[in-house]
Design a protein around this motif. Sequence first.
Motif, PDB file in Angstrom:
ATOM      1  N   SER A   1     -12.709 -86.396   4.726  1.00  0.00           N
ATOM      2  CA  SER A   1     -12.298 -87.174   4.579  1.00  0.00           C
ATOM      3  C   SER A   1     -11.290 -86.684   3.580  1.00  0.00           C
TER       4      SER A   1
ATOM      5  N   GLN B   1      -9.253 -89.853   1.999  1.00  0.00           N
ATOM      6  CA  GLN B   1      -8.934 -90.906   1.847  1.00  0.00           C
ATOM      7  C   GLN B   1     -10.315 -90.864  -0.060  1.00  0.00           C
TER       8      GLN B   1
ATOM      9  N   SER C   1      -9.376 -86.382  -2.541  1.00  0.00           N
ATOM     10  CA  SER C   1      -8.788 -86.072  -1.676  1.00  0.00           C
ATOM     11  C   SER C   1      -8.107 -84.539  -1.915  1.00  0.00           C
TER      12      SER C   1
ATOM     13  N   HIS D   1     -14.841 -88.525  12.015  1.00  0.00           N
ATOM     14  CA  HIS D   1     -13.581 -89.934  12.075  1.00  0.00           C
ATOM     15  C   HIS D   1     -15.357 -91.226  12.663  1.00  0.00           C
TER      16      HIS D   1
ATOM     17  N   ASP E   1      -5.719 -96.436  12.065  1.00  0.00           N
ATOM     18  CA  ASP E   1      -4.381 -95.711  11.245  1.00  0.00           C
ATOM     19  C   ASP E   1      -5.267 -95.107  10.104  1.00  0.00           C
ATOM     20  N   ASP E   2      -6.139 -95.121   9.980  1.00  0.00           N
ATOM     21  CA  ASP E   2      -7.059 -94.440   9.129  1.00  0.00           C
ATOM     22  C   ASP E   2      -7.358 -93.338   9.477  1.00  0.00           C
TER      23      ASP E   2
ATOM     24  N   SER F   1      -4.650 -90.865  10.145  1.00  0.00           N
ATOM     25  CA  SER F   1      -4.231 -90.277   9.226  1.00  0.00           C
ATOM     26  C   SER F   1      -4.587 -89.235   8.101  1.00  0.00           C
ATOM     27  N   ASP F   2      -6.056 -89.217   8.564  1.00  0.00           N
ATOM     28  CA  ASP F   2      -6.741 -88.336   8.166  1.00  0.00           C
ATOM     29  C   ASP F   2      -6.923 -86.766   8.816  1.00  0.00           C
TER      30      ASP F   2
ATOM     31  N   LYS G   1      -3.673 -86.261  10.914  1.00  0.00           N
ATOM     32  CA  LYS G   1      -2.372 -85.648  10.862  1.00  0.00           C
ATOM     33  C   LYS G   1      -1.739 -85.263   9.190  1.00  0.00           C
ATOM     34  N   GLN G   2      -3.206 -85.147   8.413  1.00  0.00           N
ATOM     35  CA  GLN G   2      -3.373 -84.205   6.850  1.00  0.00           C
ATOM     36  C   GLN G   2      -4.026 -83.017   6.770  1.00  0.00           C
TER      37      GLN G   2
END
Length: 385
Positions: free
Chosen positions: A131, A133, A146, A170, A178-179, A182-183, A185-186
């Motif tokens: 992750s 985050q 991160s 995940h 969304d969390d 977001s991971d 996408k990063q």
Amino acid sequence: MLVPPPLSLYVHIPWCVQKCPYCDFNSHALKTDIPELDYIDALIDDLDTDLAAYQLKGDRRLLHSIFIGGGTPSLISPEEIGRLLQAIEARIPFSDDIEITMEANPGTVEAGRFTAYRAVGVNRISIGIQSFQDDKLKRLGRIHGSEEAIRAAKLATEAGLNSFNTDLMHGLPDQSIDDALSDLKQAIALNPPHLSWYQLTIEPNTLFYSKPPTLPDDDDLWDIFEQGHQLLAQAGYVQYEISGYSKPGLQCRHNLNYWRFGDYLGIGCGAHGKISFADGTITRTVKVKHPRGYLNPQKPYLVQETQVDDSERPFEFFMNRFRLLESCPKQDFIDRTGLALTVIQPSIDWALAKKYLTDNGSEWQITEHGKLFLNDLLAAFVDEE
């Protein structure tokens, strides 16, 4: 007649800085310094023992891939990883394009050594990010943050490797859709050639099993997968197995050999191996699990050796092969199991009638419908006679 398939090597490094609460792998939290000199010596001796026991020195098969997994292999110095790779090559000839993967933790010190690992022969790194985050990383028991994860991926890009992988999970505790996206996408923004994106599962003998966290419900998990798969496809990643995505032509060759029912030697604590022989024998091996036992010179490395019976081979073959989304040549089944197609024809006919598979004459292809009923499909190949 069974045709011995391509040969790979798995090397297990059992130590981690600390044990993650979701991990059911054979890993052991460090209590003292790693006995890396002794352990590398033992790995080399373990390999010699296998080569002698299975008469593989005259096998003439080239080694196509090596995967150094753990644990946290990047706790071992580049010098000792280099000594190990030199010893392996002296015993089994490497193919010209051999893939040598090593798992690594995004911790600052280890990530900074990527160039040194490349210099001693490692040409692919798999980074255990999970992750981006910080609150999720803390909940997962990870020792990095991160910023270190992002830095590790950038260092892997700069290190001149043939490829690198980012491991991402995940379905994490208290993770929103969304969390999770977001991971992803990063990760995509860091442009890794390969991305392993898999759902957290709660396994027995883990801290999460004894104290279960709150995980996303099934509807959210489906939305995460569906939207995440679309993001990956739009970014140019191709899904080639259940949790594996890569840029075209950059699949993990070592994993492909597993799923195609290839052969692999396994050395190190708890390592598993599978070796096929021209006489039709298929042997599976398991090594001593705990470092104390593995490093005890009075004990054998091997703790379990079993033969894969003819009746077990259809299920084992398809259990691996149907992880892949590619079609399966019928000749692969013949070559790698040593069995005739007539042995499985009733089950194949049933799967075709159920629309779980298609057949173009030379290959089988699992359908989208078949993926949804994979357990039923595999059960059809249990105890074929």
